[in-house]
Write a protein that holds these residues in place. Structure first.
Motif, mmCIF file in Angstrom:
data_model
loop_
_atom_site.group_PDB
_atom_site.id
_atom_site.type_symbol
_atom_site.label_atom_id
_atom_site.label_comp_id
_atom_site.label_asym_id
_atom_site.label_seq_id
_atom_site.Cartn_x
_atom_site.Cartn_y
_atom_site.Cartn_z
ATOM 1 N N ASP A 58 29.593 -73.285 7.705
ATOM 2 C CA ASP A 58 29.430 -72.331 8.807
ATOM 3 C C ASP A 58 28.519 -72.887 9.898
ATOM 4 N N GLY A 59 27.448 -73.557 9.485
ATOM 5 C CA GLY A 59 26.524 -74.125 10.457
ATOM 6 C C GLY A 59 27.217 -75.147 11.342
ATOM 7 N N GLN A 60 28.029 -76.012 10.716
ATOM 8 C CA GLN A 60 28.690 -77.062 11.488
ATOM 9 C C GLN A 60 29.809 -76.490 12.364
ATOM 10 N N THR A 61 30.503 -75.446 11.876
ATOM 11 C CA THR A 61 31.519 -74.777 12.712
ATOM 12 C C THR A 61 30.851 -74.231 13.967
ATOM 13 N N THR A 62 29.706 -73.567 13.762
ATOM 14 C CA THR A 62 28.976 -72.990 14.886
ATOM 15 C C THR A 62 28.540 -74.083 15.851
ATOM 16 N N ALA A 63 28.070 -75.216 15.305
ATOM 17 C CA ALA A 63 27.631 -76.324 16.157
ATOM 18 C C ALA A 63 28.784 -76.805 17.039
ATOM 19 N N HIS A 64 29.979 -76.959 16.421
ATOM 20 C CA HIS A 64 31.130 -77.429 17.200
ATOM 21 C C HIS A 64 31.519 -76.416 18.274
#
Lengths: 197, 197
Positions: free
Chosen positions: B148-154
């Motif tokens: 979820d963190g990396q999805t949000t970052a993208h």
């Protein structure tokens, strides 16, 4: 810049609670701030209320809100059995089990030569006084199975010898316990105290 | 008879804190009652004070005691760098490291299709607004290395493309880490991002 001084102060106080360190205290405080009306305010109120009302029962040492705790107040609990525990937490544990119907006496610790805790530091004089004045048939020692706990149990048994019958909790295999995971001391205690089925 | 209703209420509230269960809440409350003037009263006061004063910074989402948190207030922190974190706890962790000298933006969570958390539920519109109005050179994504963190970052990187330079924390072997105990993902990330010595 880290949390504001009010928050820092709260975190430092929370971190002193048993089971919480600085990291979990921070997490707890953040959750409290997020759930201000659901958790933080009720908790602050509950603490203030307990700080105001909680007091030690003058008779047994339990924590209640009056001079005598509900157990010492209750006529029903005066069945002649007196259970000796180290701490209020142990009293609560006994009450949760829900089988003991007598009264309690909280020592407030165990005898300890290392920490210079003698009978006067504990509530042992009060215990001897209670045995002399209340109608007590049996004193049940429910002290922890540690060296200090057992030393204290023997000391109390000596003091009460001839005045009242003194028993102690059985030692053996805990319910649900597997022999493979039990220590040698427990197994040998359980073997010595074996019963005919 | 178990603890009085005031105590029971306090124990139930304490047991809701992260890291505490019913058993550790009981232990904590007993300790508090024993150390009434040293711990219980100060803690109740500190909670009441935080409940009254703590508030979210209108700009970045940090917790402070005024409309703007000390970091947003401070001129020194306006160096053009903006660090995006999920949560106030992450902001505090960055501050403890003590190397970041810019300002923060707290999202308040991550995008999550499962939990129906979209950009509007987070503080992403406010972020885009800040990038447009404040003098920001670089947005540093310090989101957790979870899916979820990396999805949000993208998602954020996409939204800000062309407006500002977007970077993210390096991934690799943690300081003091032993390769033998690291997961495959971390090792392969560290290998891909290898540097000449």
């Amino acid at each position: 810049m880290t949390p504001s001084s009010d928050l820092e102060n709260l975190i430092a106080l929370m971190a002193k609670l048993p089971g919480l360190g600085p990291r979990s205290a921070r997490r707890a405080v953040l959750q409290l701030v997020k759930k201000r009306s659901l958790q933080l305010i009720p908790l602050a109120d509950a603490m203030a209320r307990v700080a105001e009302t909680a007091r030690e029962c003058l008779n047994c040492g339990n924590i209640g809100t009056a001079d005598l705790c509900p157990i010492c107040e209750s006529e029903k609990r005066g069945n002649g059995e007196l259970c000796i525990v180290e701490d209020v937490a142990d009293l609560w544990a006994m009450e949760r089990a829900g089988v003991f119907k007598g009264r309690y006496h909280v020592l407030g610790g165990t005898l300890s030569a290392l920490d210079a805790v003698g009978p006067e530091e504990l509530r042992i004089p009060k215990l001897i006084d209670r045995v002399a004045t209340e109608e007590i048939r049996e004193v049940i020692l429910a002290l922890n199975a540690t060296v200090d706990g057992q030393t204290t149990a023997h000391y109390i048994a000596d003091q009460l010898e001839g005045r009242v019958s003194v028993t102690s909790l059985a030692q053996g295999v805990p319910i649900g316990g597997e022999l493979d995971y039990l220590d040698d001391g427990t197994i040998s205690a359980a073997l010595k105290a074996r019963k005919t089925l």
